[in-house]
Design a protein around this motif. Structure first.
Motif, PDB file in Angstrom:
ATOM      1  N   CYS A   1      28.396  33.258  26.530  1.00  0.00           N
ATOM      2  CA  CYS A   1      27.442  34.068  25.948  1.00  0.00           C
ATOM      3  C   CYS A   1      26.827  32.565  24.686  1.00  0.00           C
ATOM      4  CB  CYS A   1      27.797  35.112  25.184  1.00  0.00           C
ATOM      5  SG  CYS A   1      28.755  34.309  23.731  1.00  0.00           S
TER       6      CYS A   1
ATOM      7  N   TYR B   1      30.912  41.815  20.017  1.00  0.00           N
ATOM      8  CA  TYR B   1      31.191  41.190  21.155  1.00  0.00           C
ATOM      9  C   TYR B   1      30.581  42.015  22.430  1.00  0.00           C
ATOM     10  CZ  TYR B   1      30.641  36.118  19.092  1.00  0.00           C
ATOM     11  OH  TYR B   1      30.492  35.611  18.537  1.00  0.00           O
TER      12      TYR B   1
ATOM     13  N   LYS C   1      28.963  44.816  30.093  1.00  0.00           N
ATOM     14  CA  LYS C   1      28.086  46.501  29.545  1.00  0.00           C
ATOM     15  C   LYS C   1      27.062  45.841  28.332  1.00  0.00           C
ATOM     16  CE  LYS C   1      31.623  48.585  31.076  1.00  0.00           C
ATOM     17  NZ  LYS C   1      31.933  49.816  31.632  1.00  0.00           N
ATOM     18  N   ARG C   2      26.091  44.874  28.425  1.00  0.00           N
ATOM     19  CA  ARG C   2      25.064  45.083  27.992  1.00  0.00           C
ATOM     20  C   ARG C   2      24.518  45.837  27.793  1.00  0.00           C
ATOM     21  NH1 ARG C   2      26.333  38.515  27.114  1.00  0.00           N
ATOM     22  NH2 ARG C   2      28.269  38.931  26.213  1.00  0.00           N
TER      23      ARG C   2
ATOM     24  N   GLN D   1      23.517  49.026  27.158  1.00  0.00           N
ATOM     25  CA  GLN D   1      24.048  50.193  27.784  1.00  0.00           C
ATOM     26  C   GLN D   1      23.921  51.408  26.835  1.00  0.00           C
ATOM     27  OE1 GLN D   1      27.368  50.279  30.268  1.00  0.00           O
ATOM     28  NE2 GLN D   1      25.989  48.736  31.188  1.00  0.00           N
TER      29      GLN D   1
ATOM     30  N   VAL E   1      24.376  34.490  12.778  1.00  0.00           N
ATOM     31  CA  VAL E   1      24.345  34.490  13.634  1.00  0.00           C
ATOM     32  C   VAL E   1      23.528  32.873  14.482  1.00  0.00           C
ATOM     33  CG1 VAL E   1      22.274  35.271  13.608  1.00  0.00           C
ATOM     34  CG2 VAL E   1      23.237  35.475  15.449  1.00  0.00           C
TER      35      VAL E   1
ATOM     36  N   ALA F   1      20.984  38.332  20.183  1.00  0.00           N
ATOM     37  CA  ALA F   1      21.875  38.874  19.523  1.00  0.00           C
ATOM     38  C   ALA F   1      20.571  39.110  18.026  1.00  0.00           C
ATOM     39  CB  ALA F   1      23.153  38.249  19.030  1.00  0.00           C
TER      40      ALA F   1
ATOM     41  N   ALA G   1      17.616  39.739  18.088  1.00  0.00           N
ATOM     42  CA  ALA G   1      16.681  40.802  18.209  1.00  0.00           C
ATOM     43  C   ALA G   1      17.070  42.234  17.493  1.00  0.00           C
ATOM     44  CB  ALA G   1      16.122  40.559  20.193  1.00  0.00           C
ATOM     45  N   VAL G   2      18.705  42.301  18.105  1.00  0.00           N
ATOM     46  CA  VAL G   2      19.437  43.080  18.388  1.00  0.00           C
ATOM     47  C   VAL G   2      19.450  43.528  16.770  1.00  0.00           C
ATOM     48  CG1 VAL G   2      21.634  44.324  18.483  1.00  0.00           C
ATOM     49  CG2 VAL G   2      20.748  43.052  20.578  1.00  0.00           C
TER      50      VAL G   2
ATOM     51  N   LYS H   1      16.361  44.286  15.604  1.00  0.00           N
ATOM     52  CA  LYS H   1      16.335  46.011  15.998  1.00  0.00           C
ATOM     53  C   LYS H   1      17.148  47.197  14.753  1.00  0.00           C
ATOM     54  CE  LYS H   1      14.785  49.401  18.132  1.00  0.00           C
ATOM     55  NZ  LYS H   1      15.548  50.096  18.636  1.00  0.00           N
TER      56      LYS H   1
HETATM   57  C1  LIG Z   1      25.394  41.219  20.277  1.00  0.00           C
HETATM   58  C2  LIG Z   1      25.739  42.458  21.484  1.00  0.00           C
HETATM   59  C3  LIG Z   1      26.943  42.550  20.918  1.00  0.00           C
HETATM   60  C4  LIG Z   1      24.832  43.212  21.087  1.00  0.00           C
HETATM   61  O1  LIG Z   1      24.959  44.184  22.437  1.00  0.00           O
HETATM   62  P1  LIG Z   1      23.838  44.384  23.315  1.00  0.00           P
HETATM   63  O2  LIG Z   1      24.091  45.605  24.580  1.00  0.00           O
HETATM   64  O3  LIG Z   1      23.408  43.693  24.477  1.00  0.00           O
HETATM   65  O4  LIG Z   1      22.553  45.420  22.694  1.00  0.00           O
HETATM   66  P2  LIG Z   1      21.849  46.363  23.288  1.00  0.00           P
HETATM   67  O5  LIG Z   1      21.205  45.804  24.781  1.00  0.00           O
HETATM   68  O6  LIG Z   1      22.405  47.815  23.491  1.00  0.00           O
HETATM   69  O7  LIG Z   1      20.833  46.357  22.328  1.00  0.00           O
HETATM   70  C5  LIG Z   1      21.068  47.064  20.965  1.00  0.00           C
HETATM   71  C6  LIG Z   1      19.331  47.761  20.493  1.00  0.00           C
HETATM   72  O8  LIG Z   1      18.587  46.429  20.707  1.00  0.00           O
HETATM   73  C7  LIG Z   1      17.329  46.673  20.982  1.00  0.00           C
HETATM   74  N1  LIG Z   1      16.892  45.635  21.402  1.00  0.00           N
HETATM   75  C8  LIG Z   1      17.996  44.506  22.235  1.00  0.00           C
HETATM   76  N2  LIG Z   1      17.075  43.766  22.723  1.00  0.00           N
HETATM   77  C9  LIG Z   1      16.380  43.365  21.920  1.00  0.00           C
HETATM   78  C10 LIG Z   1      14.837  42.570  22.188  1.00  0.00           C
HETATM   79  N3  LIG Z   1      15.015  41.527  22.576  1.00  0.00           N
HETATM   80  N4  LIG Z   1      14.303  42.784  21.066  1.00  0.00           N
HETATM   81  C11 LIG Z   1      13.906  44.397  20.581  1.00  0.00           C
HETATM   82  N5  LIG Z   1      14.719  45.189  20.947  1.00  0.00           N
HETATM   83  C12 LIG Z   1      15.883  44.618  21.859  1.00  0.00           C
HETATM   84  C13 LIG Z   1      17.661  47.238  21.842  1.00  0.00           C
HETATM   85  O9  LIG Z   1      16.870  47.869  22.751  1.00  0.00           O
HETATM   86  C14 LIG Z   1      19.082  48.056  21.803  1.00  0.00           C
HETATM   87  O10 LIG Z   1      18.459  49.350  20.991  1.00  0.00           O
HETATM   88  P3  LIG Z   1      18.293  50.723  20.779  1.00  0.00           P
HETATM   89  O11 LIG Z   1      19.723  51.080  21.039  1.00  0.00           O
HETATM   90  O12 LIG Z   1      17.419  51.273  19.997  1.00  0.00           O
HETATM   91  O13 LIG Z   1      17.605  50.940  22.290  1.00  0.00           O
HETATM   92  C15 LIG Z   1      25.527  41.759  22.804  1.00  0.00           C
HETATM   93  O14 LIG Z   1      24.797  41.031  23.244  1.00  0.00           O
HETATM   94  C16 LIG Z   1      26.914  40.373  22.929  1.00  0.00           C
HETATM   95  O15 LIG Z   1      28.005  40.365  23.034  1.00  0.00           O
HETATM   96  N6  LIG Z   1      26.255  38.982  23.010  1.00  0.00           N
HETATM   97  C17 LIG Z   1      27.128  38.093  23.400  1.00  0.00           C
HETATM   98  C18 LIG Z   1      27.904  37.721  22.440  1.00  0.00           C
HETATM   99  C19 LIG Z   1      27.026  37.639  20.732  1.00  0.00           C
HETATM  100  O16 LIG Z   1      26.372  37.092  20.700  1.00  0.00           O
HETATM  101  N7  LIG Z   1      27.534  37.936  19.642  1.00  0.00           N
HETATM  102  C20 LIG Z   1      26.954  38.496  17.742  1.00  0.00           C
HETATM  103  C21 LIG Z   1      27.292  36.730  17.310  1.00  0.00           C
HETATM  104  S1  LIG Z   1      26.253  37.129  16.451  1.00  0.00           S
END
Ligand SMILES: CC(C)(COP(=O)(O)OP(=O)(O)OC[C@H]1O[C@@H](n2cnc3c(N)ncnc32)[C@H](O)[C@@H]1OP(=O)(O)O)[C@@H](O)C(=O)NCCC(=O)NCCS
Length: 166
Positions: free
Chosen positions: A28, A91, A96-97, A99, A125, A132, A134-135, A138
Motif C-alpha cells: 500500500c 489496514y 478485501k477493500r 467491500q 495519515v 485513506a 478519502a475514507v 467520508k
Molecule cells: C484505509 C482502508 C482500511 C479503507 O478500507 P477500504 O476497503 O479501502 O474502504 P472502503 O472502500 O470500504 O471505503 C470506506 C468508505 O469510504 C468511501 N470512499 C472510499 N474511497 C472514496 C473516495 N475516493 N471518495 C469518496 N468516498 C470514498 C467508500 O464509499 C466507503 O463509504 P460507504 O461505506 O458509505 O460506502 C484500506 O484502503 C487500506 O487498508 N488501505 C491501505 C492501508 C492504509 O493506507 N491504511 C491507513 C493508514 S493511515
C-alpha cells in the motif's frame, strides 16, 4: 462475507498480524514513500518485537480482522491520558477493500473509544495516501493539524492529523 473483529490476546496471533502487516505495507505504500522507507518503517513499527513492545509497554491494543477464517486486516489503538483515543493502525489487505469492511473496522474503533470514555478519535495519515484520506473524510474525520515526524535514518513522516468527534 462474515466479518469478525477481535482483540489479539496471544503471541501466535500477533505474529500472524505482523506477517500480514509486512505484506500490506509493502503493497500500500508503494508510490507514497520509498522502498527503503517502507522496509525501515515495517521494522521499526510492525516487526513482532516492536508490536510486543507497543502492547506490553506503550498501551496499544491490536485487533485482528477476519473474513471467515481469513485474517485480512488489523487495527491498533491506544487511549491517551486526555480525552482522546489514538487510532494508530487501520489496514486491510488489497483484495478485501471496497467491500464495507472498513466501515465495520471504524465502527469498532468508535465503540472502543466510547467504552474507554473518550470524546474523540485521532489519527495521522500520510499526506499522499489519497484513498485513506478519502475514507476518513467520508467517515466524518476532519483535518485538525499536520505534523512532520523525524523517524531516524534520514526518514520523515509527513502527515495530516485527522480527528473524529464522538
Ligand atoms: C484505509 C482502508 C482500511 C479503507 O478500507 P477500504 O476497503 O479501502 O474502504 P472502503 O472502500 O470500504 O471505503 C470506506 C468508505 O469510504 C468511501 N470512499 C472510499 N474511497 C472514496 C473516495 N475516493 N471518495 C469518496 N468516498 C470514498 C467508500 O464509499 C466507503 O463509504 P460507504 O461505506 O458509505 O460506502 C484500506 O484502503 C487500506 O487498508 N488501505 C491501505 C492501508 C492504509 O493506507 N491504511 C491507513 C493508514 S493511515
Amino acid at each position: 462475507m462474515s466479518v469478525e473483529i477481535k482483540k489479539v490476546k496471544y503471541l501466535p496471533e500477533l505474529r500472524s498480524v505482523a506477517e500480514l502487516a509486512d505484506k500490506i505495507w509493502h503493497e500500500c505504500f508503494v508510490g507514497i514513500i520509498s522502498a527503503g522507507q517502507i522496509d525501515y518503517m515495517v521494522e521499526k513499527f510492525q516487526s513482532l518485537d516492536a508490536m510486543i513492545r507497543q502492547v506490553e509497554e506503550q498501551g496499544y491494543t491490536y485487533l485482528a480482522v477476519y473474513d471467515g477464517d481469513d485474517l485480512c486486516g488489523y487495527i491498533a489503538v491506544k487511549p491517551e491520558q486526555d480525552d482522546r483515543f489514538f487510532l494508530s493502525k487501520l489496514y486491510l489487505r488489497a483484495d478485501k477493500r471496497g467491500q464495507g469492511i472498513a466501515s465495520a473496522m471504524l465502527a469498532r474503533v468508535f465503540d472502543e473509544a466510547r467504552a474507554a470514555g473518550k470524546s474523540s478519535v485521532y489519527l495521522t495519515v500520510n499526506k499522499h495516501n489519497d484513498r485513506a484520506i478519502a475514507v476518513y473524510k467520508k467517515t466524518g474525520f476532519v483535518v485538525t493539524d499536520e505534523v512532520v515526524t523525524d523517524i531516524g535514518s534520514g526518514y520523515v513522516m509527513d502527515d495530516y492529523i485527522f480527528t473524529y468527534t464522538l
